[in-house]
Design a protein around this motif. Structure first.
Motif: not given
Length: 333
Positions: A144-168, A179-181
């Motif tokens: 999925d990250l490869a596919l979304m990184r290839a899309v122009p204008n797309m921001t790509v996020i891969d959070p680690c934990d609950a804090l990361d997810t909440t703040q993201a 944005v793709y998260m």
């Protein structure tokens, strides 16, 4: 059968969807759902959409708080993305949720043409990323990250934990554009609060330092990297961990700065195929900067993965803490 194998508890089918939290680790329930509710209280334009997976993406929490802003699109992911794009054109801020395999593979053209080409303000939050389910290739989003990184204008996020997810989620609500998260749902590990961490869009964070090994990681592999660092501390090696929650735009400045330090083995760890993810992104950044440390990659193979219990699969494909420690020790030797 070995004595070690006999000692291990017998895994049931529930282990195919087991929590990614380690035994005894703190967790937080449904951080995405609660964070979206909080963001929606401040922004009346936020709406939530899902493709028959509200309960399984934690969007049901948002639906309970804002039923009039919750849209159930049925099992029709292409319609989900098209509708989200249409809502964004009318000034709303849609958060569209489904499983990562369905968001990226089944609806890719709609994301590309309807959302990204017009740079619409749609947030795609995709559950079961990488090898976080044991239900085989139909549900394992290893590309999925490869596919979304290839899309122009797309921001790509891969959070680690609950804090990361909440703040993201809060940062995504403020950001204008698609944005793709990767979405961590259910009982999500909580550990980054111990490191004084704060999510910043497009920024990598050095969580701990070490002179022998630098692990550059995203998503749940940052949790694994921190476990590796603790395991190897005081004996095998001093391990630094650089967390990269945003894969696009990539914080090349921080990555290159850390990789310039001599004498360290650089290991990129990701819950994704070796093709098109964080490893290739880091390698390209280093090549362009003419920085050439000793470099290794821990990632899922370029293959269709097996079905089975997650602990078994994580060992088999090299992304468990035990297998990571063993491989790093071997590389150092």
């Amino acid at each position: 059968m070995s004595v070690e194998a006999l000692k291990k508890p017998r895994l049931t089918t529930s282990a195919m969807i087991a929590s990614i939290a380690s035994e005894g680790q703190r967790t937080e329930a449904a951080p995405f759902g609660h964070a979206l509710v909080e963001a929606a209280r401040h922004n009346p334009n936020i709406v939530g959409l899902t493709a028959d997976l509200s309960k399984y993406t934690d969007l049901h929490i948002f639906g309970q708080a804002f039923p009039e802003r919750h849209f159930q699109m049925g099992m029709a992911e292409q319609l989900l993305m098209a509708a989200a794009g249409g809502m964004a054109k009318e000034g709303l801020a849609p958060f569209a949720t489904t499983y990562a395999v369905f968001a990226t593979r089944r609806a890719y053209d709609f994301i590309h043409q309807v959302i990204a080409e017009e740079n619409l303000n749609v947030k795609i939050c995709a559950a079961l990323p990488g090898l976080t389910t044991g239900y085989g290739p139909s549900h394992q989003a290893t590309d999925d990250l490869a596919l979304m990184r290839a899309v122009p204008n797309m921001t790509v996020i891969d959070p680690c934990d609950a804090l990361d997810t909440t703040q993201a989620v809060a940062a995504m609500a403020e950001h204008q554009g698609p944005v793709y998260m990767r979405l961590l749902r259910g009982k999500v590990p909580l550990l980054l609060d111990e490191y004084g961490y704060r999510f910043e869009l497009g920024k990598a964070k050095l969580l701990r330092d070490g002179k022998d090994v630098l692990i550059i990681s995203s998503g749940i592999m940052t949790m694994r990297a921190l476990e590796v660092a603790e395991r190897m501390q005081g004996g095998a090696a001093e391990v630094a961990v650089l967390h990269v929650p945003t894969l696009k735009p990539l914080d090349e400045t921080t990555i290159i700065e850390q990789c310039r330090r001599s004498g360290r083995l650089v290991v990129v760890a990701e819950n994704h195929s070796t093709v098109g993810g964080l490893g290739e992104a880091v390698a390209l950044a280093l090549l362009k900067a003419r920085v050439s440390p000793a470099f290794q990659q821990i990632a899922l193979p370029d293959a269709f993965l097996d079905a089975g219990a997650l602990p078994t699969l994580h060992d088999r494909y090299g992304i468990s803490t035990d297998t990571m420690v063993a491989r790093i020790q071997q590389w150092l030797a």
